[in-house]
Motif scaffolding. Structure first.
Motif, PDB file in Angstrom:
ATOM      1  N   LEU A  34       0.950  -1.249   0.198  1.00  0.00           N
ATOM      2  CA  LEU A  34       0.189  -0.060  -0.005  1.00  0.00           C
ATOM      3  C   LEU A  34       0.857   1.213   0.054  1.00  0.00           C
ATOM      4  O   LEU A  34       0.483   2.147  -0.957  1.00  0.00           O
ATOM      5  N   LEU A  35       1.698   1.126   0.725  1.00  0.00           N
ATOM      6  CA  LEU A  35       2.745   2.543   1.062  1.00  0.00           C
ATOM      7  C   LEU A  35       3.595   2.710  -0.308  1.00  0.00           C
ATOM      8  O   LEU A  35       3.603   3.831  -0.724  1.00  0.00           O
ATOM      9  N   ASN A  36       4.051   1.412  -0.840  1.00  0.00           N
ATOM     10  CA  ASN A  36       4.863   1.789  -2.054  1.00  0.00           C
ATOM     11  C   ASN A  36       3.985   2.427  -3.074  1.00  0.00           C
ATOM     12  O   ASN A  36       4.567   3.300  -3.682  1.00  0.00           O
ATOM     13  N   HIS A  37       2.917   1.935  -3.335  1.00  0.00           N
ATOM     14  CA  HIS A  37       1.964   2.545  -4.430  1.00  0.00           C
ATOM     15  C   HIS A  37       1.535   4.020  -4.270  1.00  0.00           C
ATOM     16  O   HIS A  37       1.622   4.821  -5.044  1.00  0.00           O
ATOM     17  N   VAL A  38       0.924   4.065  -2.921  1.00  0.00           N
ATOM     18  CA  VAL A  38       0.806   5.384  -2.427  1.00  0.00           C
ATOM     19  C   VAL A  38       1.750   6.479  -2.714  1.00  0.00           C
ATOM     20  O   VAL A  38       1.802   7.495  -3.273  1.00  0.00           O
ATOM     21  N   LEU A  39       2.808   6.359  -2.014  1.00  0.00           N
ATOM     22  CA  LEU A  39       4.016   7.259  -1.750  1.00  0.00           C
ATOM     23  C   LEU A  39       4.656   7.607  -3.232  1.00  0.00           C
ATOM     24  O   LEU A  39       5.337   8.370  -3.360  1.00  0.00           O
ATOM     25  N   SER A  40       4.779   6.507  -4.261  1.00  0.00           N
ATOM     26  CA  SER A  40       5.286   6.827  -5.590  1.00  0.00           C
ATOM     27  C   SER A  40       4.214   6.845  -6.572  1.00  0.00           C
ATOM     28  O   SER A  40       4.678   7.332  -7.622  1.00  0.00           O
ATOM     29  N   CYS A  41       3.160   7.255  -6.159  1.00  0.00           N
ATOM     30  CA  CYS A  41       1.951   7.530  -7.207  1.00  0.00           C
ATOM     31  C   CYS A  41       1.832   6.493  -8.267  1.00  0.00           C
ATOM     32  O   CYS A  41       1.511   6.672  -9.356  1.00  0.00           O
ATOM     33  N   ASN A  42       2.256   5.386  -7.662  1.00  0.00           N
ATOM     34  CA  ASN A  42       1.945   4.023  -8.858  1.00  0.00           C
ATOM     35  C   ASN A  42       3.083   4.197  -9.935  1.00  0.00           C
ATOM     36  O   ASN A  42       3.079   3.158 -10.646  1.00  0.00           O
ATOM     37  N   ILE A  43       4.060   5.168  -9.678  1.00  0.00           N
ATOM     38  CA  ILE A  43       4.973   4.870 -10.732  1.00  0.00           C
ATOM     39  C   ILE A  43       6.034   3.768 -10.421  1.00  0.00           C
ATOM     40  O   ILE A  43       6.712   3.171 -11.494  1.00  0.00           O
ATOM     41  N   ASP A  44       6.016   3.111  -9.516  1.00  0.00           N
ATOM     42  CA  ASP A  44       6.976   1.926  -9.120  1.00  0.00           C
ATOM     43  C   ASP A  44       6.506   0.856 -10.042  1.00  0.00           C
ATOM     44  O   ASP A  44       7.252   0.010 -10.536  1.00  0.00           O
ATOM     45  N   VAL A 185       8.319  14.786   3.091  1.00  0.00           N
ATOM     46  CA  VAL A 185       6.863  14.332   3.025  1.00  0.00           C
ATOM     47  C   VAL A 185       6.753  12.889   3.106  1.00  0.00           C
ATOM     48  O   VAL A 185       5.972  12.311   3.999  1.00  0.00           O
ATOM     49  N   LEU A 186       7.608  12.177   2.380  1.00  0.00           N
ATOM     50  CA  LEU A 186       7.602  10.685   2.443  1.00  0.00           C
ATOM     51  C   LEU A 186       7.872  10.070   3.835  1.00  0.00           C
ATOM     52  O   LEU A 186       6.947   9.198   4.358  1.00  0.00           O
ATOM     53  N   PRO A 187       8.762  10.382   4.503  1.00  0.00           N
ATOM     54  CA  PRO A 187       8.887   9.770   5.963  1.00  0.00           C
ATOM     55  C   PRO A 187       7.780  10.274   6.940  1.00  0.00           C
ATOM     56  O   PRO A 187       7.349   9.374   7.712  1.00  0.00           O
ATOM     57  N   THR A 188       7.144  11.376   6.732  1.00  0.00           N
ATOM     58  CA  THR A 188       5.883  11.767   7.459  1.00  0.00           C
ATOM     59  C   THR A 188       4.681  10.940   7.220  1.00  0.00           C
ATOM     60  O   THR A 188       4.094  10.336   8.128  1.00  0.00           O
ATOM     61  N   VAL A 189       4.515  10.803   6.086  1.00  0.00           N
ATOM     62  CA  VAL A 189       3.527  10.022   5.729  1.00  0.00           C
ATOM     63  C   VAL A 189       3.708   8.579   5.826  1.00  0.00           C
ATOM     64  O   VAL A 189       2.642   7.884   6.267  1.00  0.00           O
TER      65      VAL A 189
END
Length: 246
Positions: A34-44, A185-189
């Protein structure tokens, strides 16, 4: 040449660094996808598929032995399987974080991959046995980069291919925007959603310490890899390193 690898806070040697990384990934395993996809806006997802597509020729060979190393929860494994023929040998999917591997296995075992719990620096594989070794966003976490490359070289067959997909730090305006997002941003979210702060503080610091492409390419050559290259993805936020064993 690059020798030292990931060194999370509070670790002073390779063994304790590796144990700390394993513990971090086991902690975040339940919400990792979940976090991978959210934090990368699915670009991963695009990066995994593009990297896998770069090796479509070897993946199309039924007898090719493929290793997805540091496979995590299996997204790269699934991307590789898209290019495997139905009669092909199973993809080996290896990781040393048990909880991550459990979640990956649930996704990729039904599709033709075999989970292997293993340390990337000490692979339980014969020398000269792998046609393609690929690792996505895992190499950066190794306690010793050169030792990792040497182990990869050992397991690959002559003419075997290596792919390393990982983060980098772009320059210019994009680099400044990326740095703000990645370090603030990323560490906080990530910490709020996962309930664990350590891994998301570690991530940007690990990228900052990771060698620049020319340095890592030089290390790959010094280990023995030929035809080394780096292809940037998304303005250099990530990139694919490639090499061929002599």
């Amino acid at each position: 040449m690059t020798v030292t690898g990931a060194q999370p806070e509070g670790t002073g040697d390779e063994a304790s660094a590796a144990a700390a990384v394993r513990s971090m990934f086991d902690q975040i395993a339940p919400r990792y996808d979940l976090l991978n996809h959210v934090l990368s806006c699915n670009i991963d997802r695009v990066w995994w598929r593009r990297a896998a597509g770069s090796f479509r020729q070897v993946l199309a060979r039924p007898d090719a032995q493929i290793l997805d190393l540091c496979c995590g929860t299996g997204d790269m494994t699934l991307a590789l399987l898209r290019h495997r023929p139905k009669n092909g040998l199973p993809v080996l999917a290896a990781d040393f974080a048990h909880q991550m591997l459990l979640r990956g296995a649930a996704k990729f075992i039904p599709r033709g991959a075999v989970p292997v719990e293993a340390d990337a620096l000490h692979l339980p594989l014969p020398s000269h046995s792998i046609d393609l070794l690929i690792t996505a966003f895992g190499f950066r976490n190794l306690a010793n980069y050169r030792a990792g490359l040497e182990e990869f070289y050992r397991t690959l067959k002559p003419g075997g291919e290596l792919g390393i997909l990982d983060f980098s730090e772009p320059g210019g305006l994009m680099g400044k925007l990326y740095a703000f997002y990645f370090r603030r941003v990323l560490p906080t979210v990530g910490s709020l959603v996962s309930g664990v702060s350590g891994p998301y503080r570690y991530l940007p610091s690990s990228v900052q310490r990771f060698p620049a492409p020319p340095e890592l390419l030089q290390t790959m050559e010094s280990v023995g890899f030929e035809q080394v290259s780096w292809t940037p993805y998304s303005f250099g936020i990530a990139g694919l390193y490639r090499g061929v064993k002599r």
